[in-house]
Write an enzyme that holds these catalytic residues in place. Structure first.
Site, PDB file in Angstrom:
ATOM      1  N   LYS A 118       4.233 122.292 -55.448  1.00 40.41           N
ATOM      2  CA  LYS A 118       4.760 123.263 -54.241  1.00 40.41           C
ATOM      3  C   LYS A 118       5.509 124.395 -54.966  1.00 40.41           C
ATOM      4  O   LYS A 118       5.733 125.289 -53.963  1.00 40.41           O
ATOM      5  CB  LYS A 118       5.801 122.274 -53.768  1.00 40.41           C
ATOM      6  CG  LYS A 118       5.069 121.331 -52.946  1.00 40.41           C
ATOM      7  CD  LYS A 118       6.158 120.540 -51.758  1.00 40.41           C
ATOM      8  CE  LYS A 118       5.638 119.684 -51.097  1.00 40.41           C
ATOM      9  NZ  LYS A 118       6.363 118.815 -50.018  1.00 40.41           N
ATOM     10  N   LYS A 210      -6.704 117.589 -51.286  1.00 42.88           N
ATOM     11  CA  LYS A 210      -6.253 116.671 -50.321  1.00 42.88           C
ATOM     12  C   LYS A 210      -6.108 117.384 -48.812  1.00 42.88           C
ATOM     13  O   LYS A 210      -5.891 118.445 -48.952  1.00 42.88           O
ATOM     14  CB  LYS A 210      -4.676 116.395 -50.908  1.00 42.88           C
ATOM     15  CG  LYS A 210      -4.184 115.195 -50.230  1.00 42.88           C
ATOM     16  CD  LYS A 210      -2.583 115.063 -50.936  1.00 42.88           C
ATOM     17  CE  LYS A 210      -1.691 116.031 -50.734  1.00 42.88           C
ATOM     18  NZ  LYS A 210      -0.315 115.945 -51.079  1.00 42.88           N
ATOM     19  N   LYS A 213      -1.185 119.619 -44.438  1.00 38.49           N
ATOM     20  CA  LYS A 213      -0.570 120.026 -43.110  1.00 38.49           C
ATOM     21  C   LYS A 213      -0.514 121.331 -43.573  1.00 38.49           C
ATOM     22  O   LYS A 213      -0.625 122.472 -42.524  1.00 38.49           O
ATOM     23  CB  LYS A 213       0.878 119.847 -43.135  1.00 38.49           C
ATOM     24  CG  LYS A 213       1.145 118.440 -42.606  1.00 38.49           C
ATOM     25  CD  LYS A 213       2.716 117.944 -42.869  1.00 38.49           C
ATOM     26  CE  LYS A 213       3.033 116.718 -42.625  1.00 38.49           C
ATOM     27  NZ  LYS A 213       4.315 116.008 -43.000  1.00 38.49           N
TER      28      LYS A 213
END
Ligand code: TYM
Length: 348
Positions: A118, A210, A213
């Protein structure tokens, strides 16, 4: 000491709730209600660990918090029998996180792969909250001394850290814990529940990534708010390979897209992957995709419709969150008081 069995889990209100969140987590939340006391939390304090343009600002945060709550209820979580609330309404999460900041070691956090992903290349620009994210997560769980945590595969490392924190706290303060009558351990070593064919749902555009969102392509995921047409279209366009479906699971190896779609079907139909292959193996992908689209629409459309209805009733959603927070607070305060006594923090 035997701990009271309790389930806790959380979902971030960062928009675009998708099929991965649903199959990897929410479906499990619903099933566990039968056998456990459950606490399901919309983790708004985790959402703000990334830059404001990512979580969308105050209006988006409020909207998304209510939308996740609506998704919980629309999927079948009963907020009267169990507890549903948003994290920031119970201050003990942040308070316990501070205590755990003093228990967790820098070396442990430096190993967290999700932080590295991230934070990206410019790690110096990441917020301290993003770095500390897993410690707050441990506090979420242990504020209720939860014994079981249903999550997707991507949270496994965070749950290992939660166990490490619990264990170190139990060891460091063992004498005080015993002296206070809590026996050998104050915090349980929480068990992750990561099971079934959809613990890691992959992108519909790339079977090695994956479903997320934040993927720029909306075609990469099925959103819980998608209507029947959008769902069917995304499945029709989903990436596949030229081979027909294999008859056995071993045949899915090195075929990430096929494996992913079979896993999704299996999870939606509540069957093992082997059973899905028995039915569709040897057939054309297009036949399977049509069946998958029909099944997805049948399972997801009623949820989307109910979510839409519920999100319009802000007063109801807010009353669920307030009621849940009041009940959660009683439990978390009890833990926090005990932690203060164990540590030697003088309290009223
Ligand atoms: P979040 O909001 O990213 O995701 C919510 C849940 O969905 C699961 N999930 C997936 N499962 C399968 N396939 C996917 N592609 C997929 N994407 C997401 C996640 O594993 C998760 O279970 N850190 C947590 C939130 C959290 C939490 C907690 C969870 C905060 N405190 C305490 C459990 C206990 C997260 O980022 O979830």
């Amino acid at each position: 000491m035997a701990f009271k069995q309790r389930v806790f889990s959380g979902v971030q209100p960062t928009g675009n709730l998708h099929l991965g969140n649903y199959l990897g987590a929410i479906v499990k939340f619903v099933a566990l209600q039968e056998h456990y006391d459950c606490i399901y939390c919309v983790v708004d304090l985790h959402a703000i660990t990334v830059p404001i343009d990512v979580w969308g600002g105050p209006e988006e945060l409020r909207r998304n918090t209510r939308e996740v709550t609506a998704a919980f209820i629309a999927s079948g979580i009963d907020p009267n029998k169990h507890i549903v609330f948003n994290q920031s309404q119970v201050a003990h999460h942040a308070e316990l996180a501070w205590v755990f900041n003093c228990v967790a070691r820098l070396g442990w956090l430096n190993r967290m792969t999700q932080f590295k992903e991230k934070a990206g290349k410019d790690r110096e620009a990441a917020s301290i909250g993003l770095y500390d994210y897993p410690v707050l997560m441990a506090a979420d769980i242990l504020a209720y001394r939860a014994t079981h945590v249903p999550v997707g595969e991507d949270q496994k490392q965070h749950l290992e850290l939660t166990r490490d924190i619990a264990q170190k706290f139990n060891n460091d303060f063992s004498e005080s814990i015993r002296a206070r009558g809590f026996g050998e351990a104050f915090f349980p070593l929480t068990e992750p529940i990561i099971q079934g064919p959809a613990t890691r749902v992959m992108s519909l555009r790339d079977g090695t990534k994956k479903m997320s969102k934040s993927d720029a392509s909306d075609n990469s995921r099925i959103n819980l708010t998608d209507d029947a047409d959008a769902i069917a279209q995304k499945i029709r366009r989903a990436k596949t390979d030229p081979e027909p479906l294999p008859g056995e699971e071993a045949g899915l190896e090195h075929r990430p897209e096929a494996d992913n779609l079979v896993g999704i079907y299996a999870a939606l139909a509540d069957k093992p992957k082997a059973a899905v292959l028995q039915e569709f193996g040897g057939g054309q992908f297009s036949t399977f995709k049509t069946a998958l689209a029909d099944l997805s629409v049948a399972r997801l459309s009623p949820i989307a419709a109910e979510m839409k209805r519920l999100t319009q009733d802000t007063a109801y959603i807010d009353s669920v969150l307030a009621g849940g927070a009041a009940r959660a607070e009683v439990l978390a305060a009890e833990t926090m008081n005990a932690v203060k006594d164990i540590l030697g923090l003088v309290r009223r």
